[in-house]
Structure formats: C-alpha cells, structure tokens
Design a protein around this motif. Structure first.
Motif, PDB file in Angstrom:
ATOM      1  N   VAL A  24       0.843  -1.202   0.000  1.00 35.82           N
ATOM      2  CA  VAL A  24       0.000   0.000   0.000  1.00 35.82           C
ATOM      3  C   VAL A  24       0.878   1.252   0.000  1.00 35.82           C
ATOM      4  N   PHE A  25       1.947   1.246   0.789  1.00 35.41           N
ATOM      5  CA  PHE A  25       2.887   2.362   0.816  1.00 35.41           C
ATOM      6  C   PHE A  25       3.521   2.577  -0.563  1.00 35.41           C
ATOM      7  N   THR A  26       3.891   1.497  -1.225  1.00 38.99           N
ATOM      8  CA  THR A  26       4.513   1.589  -2.544  1.00 38.99           C
ATOM      9  C   THR A  26       3.526   2.100  -3.587  1.00 38.99           C
ATOM     10  N   LEU A  27       2.280   1.668  -3.518  1.00 37.95           N
ATOM     11  CA  LEU A  27       1.262   2.187  -4.438  1.00 37.95           C
ATOM     12  C   LEU A  27       1.020   3.675  -4.202  1.00 37.95           C
ATOM     13  N   ALA A  28       0.973   4.086  -2.934  1.00 40.41           N
ATOM     14  CA  ALA A  28       0.788   5.501  -2.631  1.00 40.41           C
ATOM     15  C   ALA A  28       1.968   6.324  -3.150  1.00 40.41           C
ATOM     16  N   THR A  29       3.169   5.786  -3.015  1.00 42.61           N
ATOM     17  CA  THR A  29       4.351   6.471  -3.539  1.00 42.61           C
ATOM     18  C   THR A  29       4.250   6.639  -5.046  1.00 42.61           C
ATOM     19  N   ALA A  30       3.810   5.603  -5.732  1.00 42.09           N
ATOM     20  CA  ALA A  30       3.675   5.682  -7.188  1.00 42.09           C
ATOM     21  C   ALA A  30       2.663   6.751  -7.586  1.00 42.09           C
ATOM     22  N   VAL A  31       1.530   6.751  -6.919  1.00 43.91           N
ATOM     23  CA  VAL A  31       0.456   7.674  -7.291  1.00 43.91           C
ATOM     24  C   VAL A  31       0.803   9.127  -6.969  1.00 43.91           C
ATOM     25  N   PHE A  32       1.377   9.364  -5.804  1.00 39.32           N
ATOM     26  CA  PHE A  32       1.603  10.743  -5.375  1.00 39.32           C
ATOM     27  C   PHE A  32       2.928  11.346  -5.838  1.00 39.32           C
ATOM     28  N   PHE A  33       3.942  10.522  -6.095  1.00 42.15           N
ATOM     29  CA  PHE A  33       5.255  11.073  -6.410  1.00 42.15           C
ATOM     30  C   PHE A  33       5.742  10.777  -7.830  1.00 42.15           C
ATOM     31  N   HIS A  34       5.137   9.828  -8.491  1.00 46.52           N
ATOM     32  CA  HIS A  34       5.566   9.487  -9.857  1.00 46.52           C
ATOM     33  C   HIS A  34       4.388   9.587 -10.818  1.00 46.52           C
ATOM     34  N   ASN A  35       3.663  10.683 -10.775  1.00 48.48           N
ATOM     35  CA  ASN A  35       2.445  10.817 -11.570  1.00 48.48           C
ATOM     36  C   ASN A  35       2.605  11.707 -12.799  1.00 48.48           C
ATOM     37  N   ASN A  36       3.792  12.179 -13.093  1.00 51.25           N
ATOM     38  CA  ASN A  36       4.019  13.003 -14.280  1.00 51.25           C
ATOM     39  C   ASN A  36       4.434  12.085 -15.438  1.00 51.25           C
ATOM     40  N   PHE A  37       3.443  11.606 -16.185  1.00 50.17           N
ATOM     41  CA  PHE A  37       3.718  10.630 -17.237  1.00 50.17           C
ATOM     42  C   PHE A  37       4.349  11.260 -18.472  1.00 50.17           C
ATOM     43  N   ALA A  38       4.410  12.571 -18.554  1.00 49.40           N
ATOM     44  CA  ALA A  38       5.098  13.222 -19.666  1.00 49.40           C
ATOM     45  C   ALA A  38       6.613  13.065 -19.532  1.00 49.40           C
ATOM     46  N   ASP A  39       7.081  12.912 -18.311  1.00 51.23           N
ATOM     47  CA  ASP A  39       8.500  12.685 -18.049  1.00 51.23           C
ATOM     48  C   ASP A  39       8.749  11.170 -18.078  1.00 51.23           C
ATOM     49  N   GLN A  40       9.575  10.710 -18.991  1.00 49.37           N
ATOM     50  CA  GLN A  40       9.798   9.278 -19.157  1.00 49.37           C
ATOM     51  C   GLN A  40      10.384   8.640 -17.894  1.00 49.37           C
ATOM     52  N   ASN A  41      11.232   9.351 -17.180  1.00 55.59           N
ATOM     53  CA  ASN A  41      11.802   8.824 -15.942  1.00 55.59           C
ATOM     54  C   ASN A  41      10.709   8.560 -14.899  1.00 55.59           C
ATOM     55  N   GLN A  42       9.787   9.503 -14.744  1.00 48.34           N
ATOM     56  CA  GLN A  42       8.684   9.318 -13.802  1.00 48.34           C
ATOM     57  C   GLN A  42       7.767   8.178 -14.243  1.00 48.34           C
ATOM     58  N   PHE A  43       7.563   8.056 -15.537  1.00 48.33           N
ATOM     59  CA  PHE A  43       6.752   6.979 -16.104  1.00 48.33           C
ATOM     60  C   PHE A  43       7.351   5.620 -15.754  1.00 48.33           C
ATOM     61  N   ILE A  44       8.661   5.490 -15.907  1.00 45.85           N
ATOM     62  CA  ILE A  44       9.349   4.235 -15.595  1.00 45.85           C
ATOM     63  C   ILE A  44       9.267   3.940 -14.101  1.00 45.85           C
ATOM     64  N   HIS A  45       9.489   4.948 -13.266  1.00 49.18           N
ATOM     65  CA  HIS A  45       9.437   4.738 -11.817  1.00 49.18           C
ATOM     66  C   HIS A  45       8.034   4.401 -11.331  1.00 49.18           C
ATOM     67  N   PHE A  46       7.012   4.964 -11.989  1.00 53.65           N
ATOM     68  CA  PHE A  46       5.633   4.617 -11.636  1.00 53.65           C
ATOM     69  C   PHE A  46       5.393   3.123 -11.826  1.00 53.65           C
ATOM     70  N   PHE A  47       5.747   2.620 -13.001  1.00 59.12           N
ATOM     71  CA  PHE A  47       5.506   1.198 -13.268  1.00 59.12           C
ATOM     72  C   PHE A  47       6.452   0.292 -12.490  1.00 59.12           C
ATOM     73  N   LYS A  48       7.631   0.773 -12.130  1.00 60.36           N
ATOM     74  CA  LYS A  48       8.522   0.023 -11.239  1.00 60.36           C
ATOM     75  C   LYS A  48       7.839  -0.174  -9.892  1.00 60.36           C
ATOM     76  N   ASN A  49       7.230   0.887  -9.367  1.00 64.25           N
ATOM     77  CA  ASN A  49       6.544   0.776  -8.085  1.00 64.25           C
ATOM     78  C   ASN A  49       5.326  -0.138  -8.168  1.00 64.25           C
ATOM     79  N   ILE A  50       4.621  -0.104  -9.289  1.00 60.93           N
ATOM     80  CA  ILE A  50       3.478  -1.006  -9.471  1.00 60.93           C
ATOM     81  C   ILE A  50       3.957  -2.458  -9.464  1.00 60.93           C
ATOM     82  N   ALA A  51       5.083  -2.743 -10.116  1.00 65.21           N
ATOM     83  CA  ALA A  51       5.637  -4.093 -10.142  1.00 65.21           C
ATOM     84  C   ALA A  51       6.079  -4.537  -8.748  1.00 65.21           C
ATOM     85  N   ILE A  52       6.705  -3.643  -8.005  1.00 68.54           N
ATOM     86  CA  ILE A  52       7.123  -3.972  -6.635  1.00 68.54           C
ATOM     87  C   ILE A  52       5.902  -4.275  -5.772  1.00 68.54           C
TER      88      ILE A  52
END
Length: 86
Positions: A24-52
C-alpha cells in the motif's frame, strides 16, 4: 517504513501484514510522487513501483517460507508447543 519493513520481510516476521502495508505504501508512492507521465523517468518509476507492489501482494498472499520466523512458529504450533524466546 522501507528499512523496517524490509528487515521484517527478510526475517519472515508477520509477513502478510508487513507485505500488505509495504504494498500500500509503494502504491501511494507511485500515485503521489511518480504521476508526471510526460517525463519518461517518472513513467518508468511509476511502473517500477506497481511491479514492486505486485510482488509484495504475492508475498502477502502466499506467506513466508518454512525457514522464516512465521514458518517456524507455525511448525511449533502444529507440534502443540509454543516457540519460546531463547
């Protein structure tokens, strides 16, 4: 959260509870801190957190292994005796 939860998971103590909390903490981190999908780095980190989080939910579902603290406590309980601290 990350260090403490990671150590508890490595030891296998209260695995279901700890893994669910960390997921739940990791999902919250993805949603609140890696939500700028225009930035490819943030996009990658979002899906990394979803996988974790998916891996943590898998650990929460199947539990710890037989040599974890939870596994040893379960074996001791099945034998009819409590695992006493040394």
């Amino acid at each position: 959260m990350e260090v403490g939860g990671g150590l508890l998971l490595a030891a296998g103590y209260r695995t279901t509870f700890v893994a669910t909390g960390m997921a739940v903490f990791t999902l919250a981190t993805a949603v609140f801190f890696h939500n700028n999908f225009a930035d490819q780095n943030q996009f990658i980190h979002f899906f990394k957190n979803i996988a974790i989080a998916g891996g943590l939910f898998q650990v929460a579902s199947f539990g710890a292994g037989s040599i974890s603290i939870d596994g040893l406590r379960t074996k001791a309980h099945r034998r009819g005796r409590a695992l006493s601290p040394a």
